[in-house]
Scaffold this motif. Sequence first.
Motif, mmCIF file in Angstrom:
data_model
loop_
_atom_site.group_PDB
_atom_site.id
_atom_site.type_symbol
_atom_site.label_atom_id
_atom_site.label_comp_id
_atom_site.label_asym_id
_atom_site.label_seq_id
_atom_site.Cartn_x
_atom_site.Cartn_y
_atom_site.Cartn_z
ATOM 1 N N THR A 1 -14.682 12.867 -5.330
ATOM 2 C CA THR A 1 -13.755 13.523 -6.247
ATOM 3 C C THR A 1 -14.110 14.990 -6.398
ATOM 4 O O THR A 1 -15.256 15.394 -6.238
ATOM 5 N N HIS A 2 -13.079 15.737 -6.714
ATOM 6 C CA HIS A 2 -13.261 17.188 -6.825
ATOM 7 C C HIS A 2 -12.277 17.682 -7.878
ATOM 8 O O HIS A 2 -11.148 17.203 -7.936
ATOM 9 N N PRO A 3 -12.678 18.601 -8.735
ATOM 10 C CA PRO A 3 -11.781 19.037 -9.810
ATOM 11 C C PRO A 3 -10.477 19.640 -9.309
ATOM 12 O O PRO A 3 -9.433 19.471 -9.925
ATOM 13 N N ASP A 4 -10.536 20.368 -8.146
ATOM 14 C CA ASP A 4 -9.308 21.044 -7.715
ATOM 15 C C ASP A 4 -8.407 20.175 -6.850
ATOM 16 O O ASP A 4 -7.273 20.557 -6.566
ATOM 17 N N TRP A 5 -8.929 19.071 -6.375
ATOM 18 C CA TRP A 5 -8.142 18.301 -5.412
ATOM 19 C C TRP A 5 -7.862 16.911 -5.961
ATOM 20 O O TRP A 5 -8.770 16.158 -6.253
ATOM 21 N N ARG B 1 -3.186 13.867 1.904
ATOM 22 C CA ARG B 1 -2.219 14.644 2.674
ATOM 23 C C ARG B 1 -2.929 15.613 3.598
ATOM 24 O O ARG B 1 -2.506 15.836 4.745
ATOM 25 N N LEU B 2 -4.022 16.194 3.115
ATOM 26 C CA LEU B 2 -4.782 17.134 3.942
ATOM 27 C C LEU B 2 -5.282 16.449 5.198
ATOM 28 O O LEU B 2 -5.153 16.969 6.313
ATOM 29 N N PHE B 3 -5.818 15.249 5.004
ATOM 30 C CA PHE B 3 -6.362 14.546 6.161
ATOM 31 C C PHE B 3 -5.273 14.167 7.149
ATOM 32 O O PHE B 3 -5.449 14.217 8.369
ATOM 33 N N ALA B 4 -4.121 13.775 6.613
ATOM 34 C CA ALA B 4 -3.013 13.434 7.511
ATOM 35 C C ALA B 4 -2.567 14.655 8.300
ATOM 36 O O ALA B 4 -2.344 14.588 9.517
ATOM 37 N N THR B 5 -2.484 15.789 7.601
ATOM 38 C CA THR B 5 -2.074 17.018 8.295
ATOM 39 C C THR B 5 -3.091 17.394 9.359
ATOM 40 O O THR B 5 -2.738 17.835 10.453
ATOM 41 N N TYR C 1 0.700 22.355 5.847
ATOM 42 C CA TYR C 1 0.321 21.646 4.630
ATOM 43 C C TYR C 1 1.280 21.973 3.499
ATOM 44 O O TYR C 1 1.499 23.128 3.157
ATOM 45 N N VAL C 2 1.816 20.917 2.970
ATOM 46 C CA VAL C 2 2.780 21.106 1.868
ATOM 47 C C VAL C 2 2.269 20.356 0.668
ATOM 48 O O VAL C 2 2.008 19.164 0.741
ATOM 49 N N ALA C 3 2.059 21.053 -0.390
ATOM 50 C CA ALA C 3 1.641 20.369 -1.623
ATOM 51 C C ALA C 3 2.080 21.189 -2.807
ATOM 52 O O ALA C 3 2.521 22.326 -2.670
ATOM 53 N N ASP C 4 1.899 20.601 -3.976
ATOM 54 C CA ASP C 4 2.346 21.302 -5.174
ATOM 55 C C ASP C 4 1.514 22.543 -5.420
ATOM 56 O O ASP C 4 2.036 23.622 -5.675
ATOM 57 N N SER C 5 0.217 22.330 -5.358
ATOM 58 C CA SER C 5 -0.642 23.495 -5.597
ATOM 59 C C SER C 5 -0.919 24.194 -4.268
ATOM 60 O O SER C 5 -1.121 23.563 -3.250
ATOM 61 N N HIS C 6 -0.947 25.471 -4.328
ATOM 62 C CA HIS C 6 -1.159 26.236 -3.093
ATOM 63 C C HIS C 6 -2.647 26.289 -2.757
ATOM 64 O O HIS C 6 -3.468 26.574 -3.607
ATOM 65 N N LYS C 7 -2.941 25.947 -1.511
ATOM 66 C CA LYS C 7 -4.349 26.008 -1.105
ATOM 67 C C LYS C 7 -4.480 26.974 0.066
ATOM 68 O O LYS C 7 -3.696 26.913 1.008
ATOM 69 N N THR C 8 -5.480 27.834 0.013
ATOM 70 C CA THR C 8 -5.712 28.719 1.157
ATOM 71 C C THR C 8 -6.418 27.941 2.262
ATOM 72 O O THR C 8 -6.958 26.863 2.030
ATOM 73 N N MET C 9 -6.382 28.499 3.443
ATOM 74 C CA MET C 9 -7.000 27.830 4.584
ATOM 75 C C MET C 9 -8.493 27.587 4.339
ATOM 76 O O MET C 9 -9.029 26.536 4.672
ATOM 77 N N GLU C 10 -9.152 28.580 3.733
ATOM 78 C CA GLU C 10 -10.594 28.424 3.518
ATOM 79 C C GLU C 10 -10.890 27.303 2.544
ATOM 80 O O GLU C 10 -11.851 26.546 2.709
#
Lengths: 428, 257
Positions: A118-122, A129-133, A148-157
């Motif tokens: 678990t992680h606070p931001d994810w 979804r990340l793993f599937a992508t 990658y499409v999700a509600d919250s925007h995540k940078t590549m890093e």
Amino acid sequence: MTTRSDIIAALPLDFAATVDPVRAAPSAARATPNQPIARRRRLHKKPALRNRGRAAHWTYDTSIPPTRRDQLQVRRWRRAAPPSDSADTSPAASKFAKYDIKAEVPAYDDETYAQHLTHPDWTKDETDRLFATYEDCYGKWPVIADHYVADSHKTMEEMKSRFYSISATLLNLQTPMTAMTASEYSAYDVLKSFDPLKEASRKKLAEGHLRRPRNEVDEETVLLSELQRIMLHQNTLDSEREDLRRRLQHPVADQNGYQYSTSQALTTLWQQLLAADRMKKTQRLRPLDISGARPSQSGAAANLPGADTTTSATPQTAQQSVVDMSKQDLQRFGVMVVQAGQEKLPTGISFASDKLSKPRVAKSSLQTDKIAATLTHIGVPELIPLPTLAVVEQFERIMAKMQVLLDLRKVAEKEEQELRVRGAEMGV
Amino acid sequence: MPAAPSKRVKGTQIRRHFLIGNTAHVLPHPGFPDPPPDGHTKGWTVYVRPLPNGPDITTWLKKVQFKLHHTYADASRTIEAPGPFEVSETGYGEFGVEIRLYFAQESGEKAVYREHYLVLAPYGPDDQRARQERENKIVAERLETIEFNEPTQEFFKTLTSEDQFNWLKVKKGRGKGKKPDYIFEGAVEPTAQLPEKAMDPGQAGAGGAWSVQYERQVLAQLQQSGATLDQMIEEEKRGMEERRRRLEELGVAIGAK
């Protein structure tokens, strides 16, 4: 056999409207008004096509079941019953199956996720979804970042860091750290030490570097060359500064010298010094038979040569004249007085450069060779062109050390021999 | 000897620096016969010179004899004071020039021999060689220091008189009937020691490159070599310790057998 009409029938195009440009009227085919019409002329008679019987038969296949997940419709021409090759009976799809590489994706189940990952931001959803992508995009991060499409925007890093941390934890769970092999551990280490911020800034820096304007590049090269020049001359600059500093720090008299400017005062000073000298064990001054002391402040004696005040040629006065000459004069004329404790002077004429060359030659030529080899090894040139006192002294020190070294080596050889003998004894 | 040898000044030693060397040019070059004789590719000058800011060399050196290779006509060239002690010739081969120095009468010393190897080809590190080729001038000189141990009194007097520096000074007349004043007008004070800084490195042939600065460089280099040598001695000592230990072990083992 495929004819032109077959092709036209297969393609869902309306060919009726088009006209064969070559066979059409020449006037319609002009691109520009002035372009000459190139009528196709055959320079030689082409033989009529004969071999119509043995042409291969091709079928148009639209029914290939796609092995991909995304319903891609593929239509393909297939060669029907080729004459020679009979092994090729597998469906075409599997011919290319070997190129269908899947990315390696670590898998986790829900409990593992709940326990370790678990992680606070994810959220779990986002992670899944990340793993599937990742799997879809074959592990190419720029593509993943795009897809990658999700509600919250995540940078590549961020995505990378999440993925790597999960991979690291899973790896750790599989084989605990202590049981890992070297390669596994290095992989684990690399995964663990991914820092998203550092990576982001590094990439930004590289990008900025790429897009630098021309004048910045020039400026930077100029500055670098300046810096290099400064570093190279650092040594010479330092020594020159030292020089200057030494010159500026001339000794300052702590007493006012003006009280001794009259000749009377000078004689009294002289008498005082003489008296003090008589008290000491070794007398350095000798009483002069001329009146008046000479000023002994540094620099003032340059105009008075010391030796000619007494003109008689007796040894007494010659001896005196050596002592009377101010230190500066002695220096100027290169006179050296033997100090107490020094060895006797050689008779006659000697040369200083001999002191630099004679010690190199030893009794046996083998020794001479060894000495020469050692000297070149430590970097002493064969010919030292400046045999001043200091240089000669330094060289003598080096030669003394060299003797020590050679003796040590000789002893070492003997001891080695001894050791070998004893070792052989042991074996016996 | 007819006259008794004069008393010597005990416990003193007078040192004088001077330069022995040679310059070489590829012919044709001004100052050498043109066209050069058959087969001679280089023109060279071998010389004995004082330091540019030093006392006059003719005070103690009265005659120099250069012994060239026997293939030269007149192989033995003698130059007397005052003329510049140099010999210019053309040639193609390097050889050792034997130089015989004759001293002044009052010193009462015999002549001594020094050898100088004539260098005609560019030498040294690459950039030095490039420079020599570019300027078409090769200079191979070294500083020699002659030490007069316990000189005779007259010799001592001549060697410590101020007149030695007259050759550097400019005569300035002081009106008729009086001796002209000698005033030194050069940049560097005349002294028998090395000048502080290199006077004029361009005139390598005239000895301008010798200075205390250069001495310091040489000293630094030698110090470095000394440090390396120290390291090597340390290593050897460690090796010796190691061997001693092994010897003891072996000795014990043999005794136990």
